[in-house]
Design a protein around this motif. Structure first.
Motif, PDB file in Angstrom:
ATOM      1  N   LYS A  90       1.787   2.750  -2.749  1.00 40.89           N
ATOM      2  CA  LYS A  90       1.252   3.360  -3.957  1.00 40.89           C
ATOM      3  C   LYS A  90       1.107   5.150  -4.107  1.00 40.89           C
ATOM      4  O   LYS A  90       1.423   5.249  -2.809  1.00 40.89           O
ATOM      5  CB  LYS A  90      -1.013   3.155  -3.408  1.00 40.89           C
ATOM      6  N   ALA A 110       2.468   3.333 -11.131  1.00 42.33           N
ATOM      7  CA  ALA A 110       2.241   3.541  -9.167  1.00 42.33           C
ATOM      8  C   ALA A 110       0.789   4.164  -8.810  1.00 42.33           C
ATOM      9  O   ALA A 110       0.657   4.470  -8.331  1.00 42.33           O
ATOM     10  CB  ALA A 110       3.963   3.407  -8.729  1.00 42.33           C
ATOM     11  N   ASP A 112      -1.597   6.505  -5.602  1.00 39.10           N
ATOM     12  CA  ASP A 112      -2.759   7.317  -6.383  1.00 39.10           C
ATOM     13  C   ASP A 112      -3.269   8.614  -6.257  1.00 39.10           C
ATOM     14  O   ASP A 112      -3.078   8.859  -5.413  1.00 39.10           O
ATOM     15  CB  ASP A 112      -3.878   6.352  -5.770  1.00 39.10           C
ATOM     16  N   SER A 134       7.435   7.433  -3.064  1.00 43.65           N
ATOM     17  CA  SER A 134       6.113   7.206  -2.303  1.00 43.65           C
ATOM     18  C   SER A 134       6.590   7.113  -0.989  1.00 43.65           C
ATOM     19  O   SER A 134       7.514   7.432  -0.511  1.00 43.65           O
ATOM     20  CB  SER A 134       6.378   5.703  -2.786  1.00 43.65           C
ATOM     21  N   GLU A 174       0.601  -1.286  -0.060  1.00 47.71           N
ATOM     22  CA  GLU A 174      -0.008  -0.101   0.066  1.00 47.71           C
ATOM     23  C   GLU A 174       1.140   1.405  -0.083  1.00 47.71           C
ATOM     24  O   GLU A 174       0.426   2.491  -0.470  1.00 47.71           O
ATOM     25  CB  GLU A 174      -1.257   0.473   1.141  1.00 47.71           C
TER      26      GLU A 174
END
Ligand code: NAD
Length: 260
Positions: free
Chosen positions: A9, A35, A11, A240, A6
């Protein structure tokens, strides 16, 4: 603590990739998009930048746009950054990547050529980091990933490229300095130092072989050049939350060249 996968990610993030139209920048932009990040290809070559942005938005489930910018021009840089903030309201990630080289013997190199390389590889990196940094300071978060090179750590052989090596060493110290100054604003600043990579531009040299390639590969323990997509993992990591404690660091991705 969130699950490790997680944490990788991206997003809903927004990433600017300078020099993202082709080569290593394009590969890193594609990895960030895979990603989950939206992408701004910020490049002096608008035609190819448009093609790359279209390729990314057609193939990945993100928004990708191209903006023409000369990273050595402070006004251009500020306008590009303003345009990104106007459209996306924030900047999460900067991959500060545009760069070039001119090979010339130190005793013969013109001052003009010296300046060209330093101007793009060091001044350009500073100008974009400064402009994006101002936005990230206001936001209170961000990740900046500068592209240096193993040439910032070692002097390559046999080709003579003192301006390139000096500029890339400068990117490493600029990265550490910005990390020092901007940690308090929750901004990460790190640098990727690739070794010899086989891009569209360098592929003909590798395919042709010869003494220089023999030298390059002889000093690379893995015995091969890297491919641009082999920078995908590190750029997603640094962009990230997975890299939450990575700060002011140099990440060599060079098949072992600097381990010798
Ligand atoms: N290719 C390698 O083996 C290698 C190894 C180590 C480090 N690097 C570094 O990686 C980065 C990318 O290298 P590459 O091989 O993909 O280069 P490349 O020449 O394939 O791509 C460079 C991109 O930068 C853009 N650009 C050039 N001048 C610009 C400017 N003034 N403003 C905005 N954009 C500009 C170009 O249009 C192009 O899209 C450079 O910083 C380079 O020094 C490359």
């Amino acid at each position: 603590m969130t699950n490790i996968l997680e944490q990788f990610k991206l997003d809903e993030k927004v990433a600017i990739v300078t020099g993202g139209a082709m080569g290593l920048g394009k590969a890193m932009a594609t990895a960030l998009a895979q990603a989950g990040s939206n992408i701004v290809i910020a490049d002096i070559n608008k035609e190819i930048a448009d093609e790359t942005a279209k390729e990314i938005s057609d193939n990945e489930n993100v928004e990708a746009i191209a903006i023409k910018v000369d990273v050595t021009n402070p006004e251009d840089v500020n306008q590009m950054v303003e345009a990104v903030v106007k459209q996306f309201k924030k900047i999460d990630i900067l991959v500060n990547n545009a760069g070039m080289t001119i090979n010339a013997k130190a005793e013969e190199m013109s001052f003009e050529d010296w300046n060209k390389v330093i101007n793009l590889n060091l001044n350009g990196i500073f100008l974009v980091a400064q402009s994006v940094g101002r936005v990230m300071i206001k936001q209170g978060y961000g990740s900046i990933i500068n592209t240096s090179s193993m040439s910032g750590l070692i002097a390559n052989k046999p080709q003579e490229q003192c301006s390139y090596n000096a500029s890339k060493a400068g990117v490493i110290m600029l990265t550490k300095s910005l990390a020092m100054e901007w940690s308090k604003y929750n901004i990460k600043v790190n640098t990727i130092a690739p070794g010899y990579m086989k891009t569209e531009l360098t592929k003909p040299f590798f395919d042709q072989g010869g003494e220089m390639i023999k030298d390059w590969m002889g000093f690379t323990p893995m015995g091969r050049p890297g491919t641009p997509n082999e920078l995908g993992g590190i750029v997603v990591y640094l962009a990230s939350d997975a890299s939450s404690f990575a700060q002011g660091s140099v990440f060599t991705i060079d098949g072992g060249y600097t381990a010798l």
